[in-house]
Motif scaffolding. Sequence first.
Motif, short mmCIF file in Angstrom:
data_model
loop_
_atom_site.label_atom_id
_atom_site.label_comp_id
_atom_site.label_asym_id
_atom_site.label_seq_id
_atom_site.Cartn_x
_atom_site.Cartn_y
_atom_site.Cartn_z
N ASP A 98 0.85 -1.19 0.00
CA ASP A 98 0.00 0.00 0.00
C ASP A 98 0.88 1.24 0.00
O ASP A 98 2.05 1.16 0.39
N ALA A 122 -4.09 -8.02 6.34
CA ALA A 122 -4.64 -9.27 5.77
C ALA A 122 -3.66 -10.43 5.91
O ALA A 122 -4.06 -11.55 6.21
N TYR A 167 -0.26 -11.88 -1.76
CA TYR A 167 -1.53 -11.21 -2.04
C TYR A 167 -1.83 -11.49 -3.50
O TYR A 167 -0.91 -11.58 -4.32
N PHE A 223 -7.95 -11.83 -2.04
CA PHE A 223 -7.34 -13.12 -1.70
C PHE A 223 -5.97 -12.98 -1.06
O PHE A 223 -5.14 -12.20 -1.54
N1 SAM Z 1 -2.34 -2.91 3.45
C1 SAM Z 1 -3.20 -4.07 3.34
C2 SAM Z 1 -2.91 -5.01 4.51
O1 SAM Z 1 -2.41 -4.55 5.55
O2 SAM Z 1 -3.21 -6.19 4.41
C3 SAM Z 1 -3.05 -4.74 1.99
C4 SAM Z 1 -3.40 -3.84 0.85
S1 SAM Z 1 -3.21 -4.57 -0.72
C5 SAM Z 1 -3.45 -3.21 -1.78
C6 SAM Z 1 -4.73 -5.40 -0.95
C7 SAM Z 1 -4.57 -6.91 -1.01
O3 SAM Z 1 -4.50 -7.45 0.30
C8 SAM Z 1 -5.73 -7.62 -1.68
O4 SAM Z 1 -5.62 -7.64 -3.09
C9 SAM Z 1 -5.64 -9.00 -1.08
O5 SAM Z 1 -4.63 -9.75 -1.71
C10 SAM Z 1 -5.21 -8.67 0.37
N2 SAM Z 1 -6.39 -8.46 1.20
C11 SAM Z 1 -6.87 -7.26 1.62
N3 SAM Z 1 -8.01 -7.45 2.32
C12 SAM Z 1 -8.25 -8.77 2.35
C13 SAM Z 1 -9.28 -9.58 2.90
N4 SAM Z 1 -10.30 -9.03 3.55
N5 SAM Z 1 -9.20 -10.92 2.74
C14 SAM Z 1 -8.17 -11.48 2.07
N6 SAM Z 1 -7.17 -10.77 1.53
C15 SAM Z 1 -7.21 -9.44 1.64
#
Ligand code: SAM
Length: 288
Positions: A98, A122, A167, A223
């Motif tokens: 991020d 996540a 991710y 995911f």
């Molecule tokens: N900063 C975030 C964190 O702390 O997890 C991650 C941000 S990144 C742009 C977004 C990715 O994190 C998604 O495409 C997915 O792979 C993962 N992700 C975010 N939310 C999720 C959830 N509720 N369940 C599973 N994977 C998740």
Amino acid sequence: MDAGAAKKPGTLYVVATPIGNLEDITLRALRILKDADLIAAEDTRHTRILLRAHNIDTPLVSLHEHNEKERSVRILARIRGGRTVAYVSDAGTPCISDPGHHLVCAALAERIPVVPVPGACALVAALSASGFPADAFMFCGFLPAKGNQRRRFLETLRNVETTLVFYESPSRIAAAVRDMCDILGDREMVVARELTKVFEEIARGRASEILSRMSEAKSRGEFTVILEPVKQKSVFPADEDLRNELLRLVDEKSLSLRDAVALVAERVGMPRKKVYAIALKIRRNSDS
Ligand code: SAM
């Protein structure tokens, strides 16, 4: 006094927000968001929903990957002037796949205090329910989008001996799982989808099973993919070392070749047949 007890002027707070369920935010995060002079957010519309749910009306400004450098300059000027700024990304912990990295580095370069306010993430949520070892793990973020680059990257992970965490986006999840299975082997896998949301699902099984169960409908959402560590391969000694050991046992310990083979096979955990094949080579060489 604990690190989070009072608002500190001239500070940048890096605040984790929920990854789905709006209740997944700490009391400290709410207080800091309420007390800050300004909240810098990846997407102000997205963050406004969270703030509204918790009755917070702190002013918002956007800071995302396309304006991070230019916006950081203005935000740091406010902090230098004694203001307190909280940075939030759309979901989870800022800087973890991020935006936020540039802002944090720029603040540190100016010796501005950067204070983390931990919370949802996540990869940590998925790992905590995976059942795989989490004392050491490798987080790989998003895999490259292009197939050949993705496969090349996965090749570099073949011998990593810790749990692997990725991710992945809905559009590439099936292709990524297929490539993981082909390149990293048919390992045990966890695919955590939509964690903390209404359609949360945690699929467990061999990579090939998960792939066969994956339908288009189930490829929607967010995911996180976790792979069990590669099974420790037994590392056998080189043929030359085995040959030297066999010769030593025969010459110095006066063992028969047959007994030396049995002893070495047991010691190194190798099939007797294999050690015997090496022994036969010794015999052939000494006969010629
Ligand atoms: N900063 C975030 C964190 O702390 O997890 C991650 C941000 S990144 C742009 C977004 C990715 O994190 C998604 O495409 C997915 O792979 C993962 N992700 C975010 N939310 C999720 C959830 N509720 N369940 C599973 N994977 C998740």
